[in-house]
Write an enzyme that holds these catalytic residues in place. Sequence first.
Site, PDB file in Angstrom:
ATOM      1  N   ASP A  38      11.892   3.813  -6.596  1.00  0.00           N
ATOM      2  CA  ASP A  38      11.187   2.557  -6.127  1.00  0.00           C
ATOM      3  C   ASP A  38      11.040   2.201  -7.516  1.00  0.00           C
ATOM      4  O   ASP A  38      11.037   2.702  -8.645  1.00  0.00           O
ATOM      5  CB  ASP A  38      10.120   2.889  -5.433  1.00  0.00           C
ATOM      6  CG  ASP A  38      10.196   3.020  -3.854  1.00  0.00           C
ATOM      7  OD1 ASP A  38      11.157   2.470  -3.372  1.00  0.00           O
ATOM      8  OD2 ASP A  38       9.390   3.660  -3.779  1.00  0.00           O
ATOM      9  N   LYS A  60      15.258  -2.565  -8.050  1.00  0.00           N
ATOM     10  CA  LYS A  60      16.183  -3.609  -9.064  1.00  0.00           C
ATOM     11  C   LYS A  60      17.470  -3.116  -8.976  1.00  0.00           C
ATOM     12  O   LYS A  60      17.972  -2.546  -9.854  1.00  0.00           O
ATOM     13  CB  LYS A  60      15.463  -3.487 -10.112  1.00  0.00           C
ATOM     14  CG  LYS A  60      15.493  -4.634 -10.961  1.00  0.00           C
ATOM     15  CD  LYS A  60      15.015  -4.862 -12.764  1.00  0.00           C
ATOM     16  CE  LYS A  60      15.555  -3.541 -13.115  1.00  0.00           C
ATOM     17  NZ  LYS A  60      14.221  -3.812 -14.119  1.00  0.00           N
ATOM     18  N   MET A 225      -3.100  -1.646  -1.550  1.00  0.00           N
ATOM     19  CA  MET A 225      -2.595  -2.602  -1.283  1.00  0.00           C
ATOM     20  C   MET A 225      -3.343  -4.087  -0.871  1.00  0.00           C
ATOM     21  O   MET A 225      -3.492  -5.124  -0.650  1.00  0.00           O
ATOM     22  CB  MET A 225      -1.422  -2.639  -0.347  1.00  0.00           C
ATOM     23  CG  MET A 225      -0.359  -1.466  -0.485  1.00  0.00           C
ATOM     24  SD  MET A 225       0.549  -1.693   0.728  1.00  0.00           S
ATOM     25  CE  MET A 225      -0.004  -1.159   2.017  1.00  0.00           C
TER      26      MET A 225
HETATM   27  N1  SAH Z   1       2.475   5.819  -0.366  1.00  0.00           N
HETATM   28  C1  SAH Z   1       0.949   5.573  -1.870  1.00  0.00           C
HETATM   29  C2  SAH Z   1       0.800   4.108  -0.969  1.00  0.00           C
HETATM   30  C3  SAH Z   1       1.734   2.713  -1.175  1.00  0.00           C
HETATM   31  S1  SAH Z   1       1.240   1.498  -0.946  1.00  0.00           S
HETATM   32  C4  SAH Z   1       0.251   6.177  -2.638  1.00  0.00           C
HETATM   33  O1  SAH Z   1       0.290   7.798  -1.424  1.00  0.00           O
HETATM   34  O2  SAH Z   1      -0.543   6.482  -3.201  1.00  0.00           O
HETATM   35  C5  SAH Z   1       1.191   0.866  -2.481  1.00  0.00           C
HETATM   36  C6  SAH Z   1      -0.514   1.444  -2.777  1.00  0.00           C
HETATM   37  O3  SAH Z   1      -1.000   2.336  -3.831  1.00  0.00           O
HETATM   38  C7  SAH Z   1      -1.244  -0.286  -4.330  1.00  0.00           C
HETATM   39  O4  SAH Z   1      -0.843  -1.336  -3.659  1.00  0.00           O
HETATM   40  C8  SAH Z   1      -2.522  -0.066  -4.527  1.00  0.00           C
HETATM   41  O5  SAH Z   1      -3.207  -0.247  -3.744  1.00  0.00           O
HETATM   42  C9  SAH Z   1      -2.377   1.854  -4.346  1.00  0.00           C
HETATM   43  N2  SAH Z   1      -1.714   2.511  -5.535  1.00  0.00           N
HETATM   44  C10 SAH Z   1      -0.706   3.206  -5.368  1.00  0.00           C
HETATM   45  N3  SAH Z   1      -0.434   3.163  -7.213  1.00  0.00           N
HETATM   46  C11 SAH Z   1      -1.792   2.708  -7.512  1.00  0.00           C
HETATM   47  C12 SAH Z   1      -1.939   3.636  -9.279  1.00  0.00           C
HETATM   48  N4  SAH Z   1      -1.700   3.748 -10.030  1.00  0.00           N
HETATM   49  N5  SAH Z   1      -3.372   2.684  -9.439  1.00  0.00           N
HETATM   50  C13 SAH Z   1      -3.879   1.805  -8.090  1.00  0.00           C
HETATM   51  N6  SAH Z   1      -2.831   2.158  -7.017  1.00  0.00           N
HETATM   52  C14 SAH Z   1      -2.750   2.695  -6.722  1.00  0.00           C
END
Ligand code: SAH
Length: 560
Positions: A38, A60, A225
């Site tokens: 990603d 991208k 999110m």
């Molecule tokens: N599969 C991922 C979540 C994907 S949804 C997981 O398990 O973490 C994407 C969301 O995850 C973002 O919008 C944010 O809310 C959160 N997120 C992912 N990485 C992050 C980070 N480094 N800092 C803060 N929020 C994060």
Amino acid sequence: MSQDVGKVYLIGAGPGNPGLLTLRGKSILESADVVVYDRLVSPSILAFCNANAQMVDVGKMPTHHKVKQSEINKLLVQFAKEHPDGVIARLKGGDPFVFGRGGEEALELKTAGVEYEVVPGVTSAIAVPAYAGIPVSHRGIATSFHIVTGHERDNSQFTIQNSKLNDSGKGNSEFTIHNSELSVDESCTEDVIAREQSDRSNLSSVAGLDFSALAKCPGTLIFLMGIANMDSIARHLMECGKDPKTPLAFIEKGTTPFQRTVMATLETAGETIIRENVTAPAITIMGGVVELGKSLAWKQNLPLSGKRLVVTRSAKQSSGITSRLTALGAEVIETPMIETRGLAAMASADFANLKNFDVLAFTSANGVEHFFTALRHQNLDVRILAGKKIASVGKITEKKLLEYGILCDYVPEDHTGEGLGKLLAEKVSCAEIMPDRILLLQGNLADETLLKLLPAATRWIVYETLPAKGIPAWKREAISVADAVVFASSSAVEAFVANTKASDENALEDAADDAGIPKLAFCIGRLTEATARKNGFETITSDETSMDSLVKKIAEFYSR
Ligand code: SAH
């Protein structure tokens, strides 16, 4: 399952910090033929992939358009078919099955008869609060926690807050600047946003959440999110009876050098997001546990927090400095600029000639390593050095010798080639050693300093230094926003400059003037420093020629 197609691994990359990738994930990346990642997966994690892997950025593609989830699903099947027995790594932020659409990809693979394995990742939902010092559960405060999606998208226009963020000129642009260091799977938001945009008027559809159930939950609430919708989420929760004073924290870019925590309460959530310009990716955590973050926060207090450093040492030498810098809070981009190779001449060297020498002088840890490797290839061991005096240019070389069980007899105080030459010349002049019984063991790029000071000495070239060829595009991007480069040798400086210039036609005369290269260099040794300066870098040089000394210097520099 079909045998003649590759296997797909759905791998969780963790929330951003490369140390939070699992061992299983790392070992698959090392052997993967194709890596589908990603947009925001950290370059430090991509650096684990083997150099020959086909790197596919589905955030991208050549058209600069994000690839749709349905296309990603198809791509995975296609790569598996193109690579019989191959390893296809699908690298996703956090955990692939936590709001990561990993389930959909697995279903598609299953339908197509492609074998797959899920490699769980550290989810941002738990790790990001931990990096802010907030435990998701705590005895007496929260006995459960709930991970909820708030369906945010960083560039959507469907909430008031976000359009305000964009008006401030920061929302999107700032996110873009920093995006390469983050590891977030945003593809999961696409369909939801389309759905929400179509029935935006109905606020109760926000994130499709059951607010009255959530408001009654006594445990910690964690929203992924959710930034763009947080104002309405907060209002709905209060309407359904949740205490407006409930503490909450927004944690932005968690576990990366740019982590930031912003505290608020349920009633001030919306205004705080605007005032503090909280941008994605961020999580929102709600509940009594948030208070603990005030005393338990640790990550942001580290001396190198927020710093990104490029380490140019060869792969096998960089791990020590990388882990030390990382422990101090920096993000390290390992970009090996030189590799060393033992020479064929050494492999067939006649070690019997060592009897002609009383002093063996080593001027680098590489020299030590290649000398002993060559010795072993000839079925010989350290006993051949019995009775000889051993000289080392500095601490790193001395330490390497110690690994082979050798204590040094001569180490100059200033840890330079000149210092070593002068020290040995003194020993010659007081007849402690014979001028023609000194053997210098050096690399092919060693200068003449030692030979000039010790003209009767003999030199064996024990290894050669090969500059790296090329830096991949994704790494160049990361380098361009780094704070500084770490150099341990002149050849690393030269290779770095050559490589970063080579692929940039507009490079200026001075490498460090090129916008794509950090201007600051941390150097080990005066020679390295001189080469870095000659190439336009501002330099900070360690007091001693040791990694400890350099790391100390870097930490001091940034805590000024
Ligand atoms: N599969 C991922 C979540 C994907 S949804 C997981 O398990 O973490 C994407 C969301 O995850 C973002 O919008 C944010 O809310 C959160 N997120 C992912 N990485 C992050 C980070 N480094 N800092 C803060 N929020 C994060």
